[in-house]
Design a protein around this motif. Structure first.
Motif, short mmCIF file in Angstrom:
data_model
loop_
_atom_site.label_atom_id
_atom_site.label_comp_id
_atom_site.label_asym_id
_atom_site.label_seq_id
_atom_site.Cartn_x
_atom_site.Cartn_y
_atom_site.Cartn_z
N ILE A 183 3.18 3.46 -2.63
CA ILE A 183 3.61 3.85 -3.85
C ILE A 183 5.17 4.23 -3.95
O ILE A 183 5.41 5.07 -3.05
CB ILE A 183 2.77 5.20 -4.71
N HIS A 190 -1.01 -4.30 -3.11
CA HIS A 190 -1.93 -3.88 -2.56
C HIS A 190 -2.57 -5.18 -1.73
O HIS A 190 -3.59 -5.11 -1.08
CB HIS A 190 -3.06 -2.98 -2.98
N ALA A 237 5.46 3.04 -15.29
CA ALA A 237 6.15 3.32 -16.49
C ALA A 237 7.45 3.46 -16.24
O ALA A 237 7.72 3.96 -15.07
CB ALA A 237 5.48 4.55 -17.06
N SER A 245 9.21 4.00 -6.38
CA SER A 245 9.95 3.69 -7.45
C SER A 245 10.95 2.68 -7.40
O SER A 245 11.50 2.37 -6.32
CB SER A 245 10.65 5.12 -8.05
N GLU A 256 8.67 4.07 -12.41
CA GLU A 256 7.73 4.97 -11.12
C GLU A 256 6.50 4.34 -11.16
O GLU A 256 5.78 3.50 -12.18
CB GLU A 256 7.67 6.40 -11.69
N GLY A 257 5.71 4.56 -10.01
CA GLY A 257 4.16 4.05 -9.83
C GLY A 257 4.16 2.66 -9.45
O GLY A 257 3.10 2.19 -9.52
N ASN A 287 0.84 -1.21 -0.03
CA ASN A 287 0.00 -0.22 -0.17
C ASN A 287 0.84 1.26 0.01
O ASN A 287 0.32 2.32 0.44
CB ASN A 287 -0.97 0.00 1.17
N ARG A 346 3.28 -0.15 -6.67
CA ARG A 346 2.40 -0.34 -5.55
C ARG A 346 2.07 -1.78 -5.44
O ARG A 346 1.40 -2.19 -6.45
CB ARG A 346 1.52 0.71 -5.35
N GLY A 369 -4.64 -7.75 -11.80
CA GLY A 369 -3.34 -7.09 -12.23
C GLY A 369 -2.69 -6.29 -11.06
O GLY A 369 -3.43 -6.28 -10.17
N LEU A 370 -1.98 -5.41 -11.74
CA LEU A 370 -1.30 -4.29 -10.57
C LEU A 370 -2.25 -3.39 -10.28
O LEU A 370 -3.09 -3.11 -11.18
CB LEU A 370 0.27 -3.74 -11.14
N PRO A 371 -2.33 -2.88 -9.07
CA PRO A 371 -3.22 -1.64 -8.69
C PRO A 371 -2.93 -0.45 -9.61
O PRO A 371 -3.75 0.46 -9.72
CB PRO A 371 -3.14 -1.51 -7.36
N THR A 372 -1.68 -0.20 -9.99
CA THR A 372 -1.07 1.12 -10.78
C THR A 372 -0.71 0.62 -12.09
O THR A 372 -0.71 -0.39 -12.31
CB THR A 372 -0.07 1.74 -9.94
N ALA A 373 -0.49 1.67 -12.75
CA ALA A 373 0.11 1.55 -14.33
C ALA A 373 1.47 2.16 -14.28
O ALA A 373 1.88 3.08 -14.56
CB ALA A 373 -0.85 2.20 -15.29
#
Lengths: 421, 134
Positions: B52, B108, B90, B54, B103-104, B50, B106, B84-88
């Motif tokens: 975020i 969960h 890049a 890098s 970056e990004g 939980n 996380r 999938g992942l909770p974030t996208a």
């Protein structure tokens, strides 16, 4: 023959009763993995409040005092009768006990608790706001909540002697506002919207700046609302590699059995994890739509709204540099988010009924039954699977959830309307 | 305006990101079929739920030289939960050959995560998977 039938019936009846009511014998100790997982849920593991770079006054005491005055002030509504505390009531752990929120009218969603929300990267059930301060602005202008227009809100904050003094101490001297029109805003009535668009761009920006600062002060106040230690936390903190007995005078046997289900068979910890017992993420759990409403698109729409929000982390009124807006820049937006709504905290859950985004489930018993059955979702798919919990297990789980309720850790002076300064 | 200025102020820093130190052990590693080694250095260590953060990624060829991939992509999720992942996240190049800033990131949910990296570089397109337990 009748005697045989009677005996068979008694055996089946006894078996059924045992299935319903007899608890499964529990192991006397937790494994090392279980101890680690249980301890990860303790408030002792709660990290420091995350910084909010988009709000430069997030941790300012004077901003929190201004925010507290604003929070309890019913003048910050079109009718003069509604404040933030109307729905987020301190004596109800910042909820309202109603299925659907009622401000100046009845809203479409259940009021979530504010406790611990400063840790959440996204706000609202569908995550359409990316900070506490951006969220705090929306109810002010919503027709069924405060129903006050942006200009009147800004005028109150910068003209009332007490509020304006605290505003100047927090943000400096506010820009001058026009004496006319009386009210104007981009989201109000047709007349208010029309008056808003007739204002010069520079005036609209000044109003927006004061409005955003109003949200930032409200956020500084809400950052004070943190959960307190519960019986569960004391139990979890006492466990370690050598002291791993399940039995303890701190929790009853049924509560410990419920904890075992929470981290195991019932799979609650999958989403309700960490010290706040939530991952603050979005999941479709097949909850029925609110009567009279279409099933919500949830986070799928929410993330799109957050990106367009002029008060988001990347917007003109944010204090963050773009590279600090990681959550917004790297938010996912694919189809799997259709119908997904935010996982709420389970801190104080036994004292904050009803449950779900529309308050559809009146009791914890209902909520546990819902997850046990995992019904088909009306939109997209239910991520949860049926649990097969026996009635006795459902009661144990409910008993455990009640151990998460405790008075807040905030100083008591934050939990009531402030004295006039 | 101030935010724009702030962005330009950090540009020189971004353009000259220091190379990753050789004496720090990576958080995670994986090797492609052709021998390209992928090393993960996380801003958040140990990894936790939980939050975020890098990742700094270093790619090296079988001889230990920087592998100058020009693109790095990540997908992944939890196979047991079918999501999938909770974030996208890049990845962007740091300017140093074979080094990327991802970056990004996380996570969960506790459990087994499977991460699939796609590298596009001198040896063409390669994939490598990395498993981690949280």
């Amino acid at each position: 023959m009748p005697r045989l039938l009677l005996v068979a019936g008694l055996i089946v009846g006894a078996g059924l009763a045992a299935w319903r009511y007899l608890p499964t014998p529990a192991p006397a100790t937790w494994t090392a993995e279980e101890v680690a997982l249980i301890k990860s849920l303790s408030l002792s593991q709660l990290p420091a409040l995350p910084a909010d770079p988009s709000n430069r006054v997030a941790d300012s005491e004077v901003a929190a005092r201004l925010g507290q005055h604003l929070y309890f002030d019913t003048r910050l509504s079109g009718t003069g009768t509604v404040s933030c505390a109307t729905c987020h009531q301190p004596d109800r752990l910042f909820t309202d006990g109603r299925p659907l929120a009622m401000g100046t009218g009845i809203g479409p969603r259940h009021t979530p608790s504010l406790v611990g929300l400063a840790y959440s990267p996204w706000l609202y059930w569908d995550g359409r706001k990316d900070s506490l301060w951006a969220q705090a602005l929306a109810p002010l202008e919503a027709g069924h909540e405060h129903a006050i227009d942006r200009l009147r809100s800004a005028r109150l904050v910068t003209s009332d002697p007490l509020l304006s003094r605290l505003y100047r101490l927090t943000f400096g001297t506010p820009p001058a506002l026009p004496g006319r029109p009386v009210s104007a805003g981009p989201l109000g009535s047709e007349a208010q919207r029309s008056a808003w668009h007739e204002l010069p761009e520079t005036t609209r920006r000044r109003i927006n700046e004061i409005f955003a600062n109003t949200g930032k002060a409200l956020a500084a106040y809400q950052r004070k609302l943190l959960p307190g230690r519960s019986r569960f936390d004391d139990y979890a903190d006492r466990l370690n590699a050598t002291n791993n007995a399940t039995a303890s005078e701190l929790l009853a046997a049924a509560e410990v059995a419920g904890l075992r289900l929470f981290i195991g068979k019932a799979q609650c910890v999958t989403c309700h994890n960490g010290p706040l017992l939530t991952n603050f993420e979005f999941h479709n759990t097949g909850v029925l739509a609110v009567t009279g409403q279409l099933p919500p698109m949830g986070r799928y729409d929410g993330v799109r709204k957050a990106r367009k929000d002029p008060f988001n982390c990347l917007g003109d009124y944010s204090d963050a540099a773009p590279e600090q807006c990681l959550e917004l820049r790297f938010a996912r937006d694919d189809n799997s988010l259709v119908g997904a709504l935010k996982t709420p905290t389970l801190r104080n859950v036994s004292a904050t009924a009803p449950y779900m985004h529309g308050g559809q489930l009146a009791t914890l018993t209902d909520a546990i039954r819902h997850y046990n059955e995992a019904p088909v979702s009306m939109l997209s798919h239910n991520e949860a699977k049926p649990l097969g919990l026996r009635p006795v297990e459902r009661r144990q789980l409910e008993a455990f959830l009640a151990t998460l309720t405790a008075p807040l850790s905030a100083d008591t002076h934050w939990l009531a309307p402030p004295e006039r300064e | 305006m101030i935010r724009l200025l702030r962005f330009f102020l950090i540009l020189p820093w971004l353009a000259s990101a220091p190379a990753l130190a050789n004496d720090v052990a990576p958080e995670l590693t994986a090797t492609t079929a052709s021998g390209v080694r992928l090393e993960v250095f996380s801003d958040l260590s140990p990894l936790a739920l939980n939050r975020i953060h890098s990742w700094h990624i270093r790619l090296q060829d079988a001889a230990g030289r920087p592998y100058a991939a020009h693109r790095l992509e990540l997908s992944g999720g939890m196979p047991e939960h079918d999501h999938g992942l909770p974030t996208a996240p890049a990845a962007s190049s740091t300017g140093n050959p074979g080094e990327f800033l991802l970056e990004g990131m996380r996570f969960h949910m506790p459990g087994r995560w499977l991460l699939d990296f796609t590298l596009v570089g001198p040896q063409g397109t390669e994939t490598v998977s990395l498993e981690l337990q949280l």
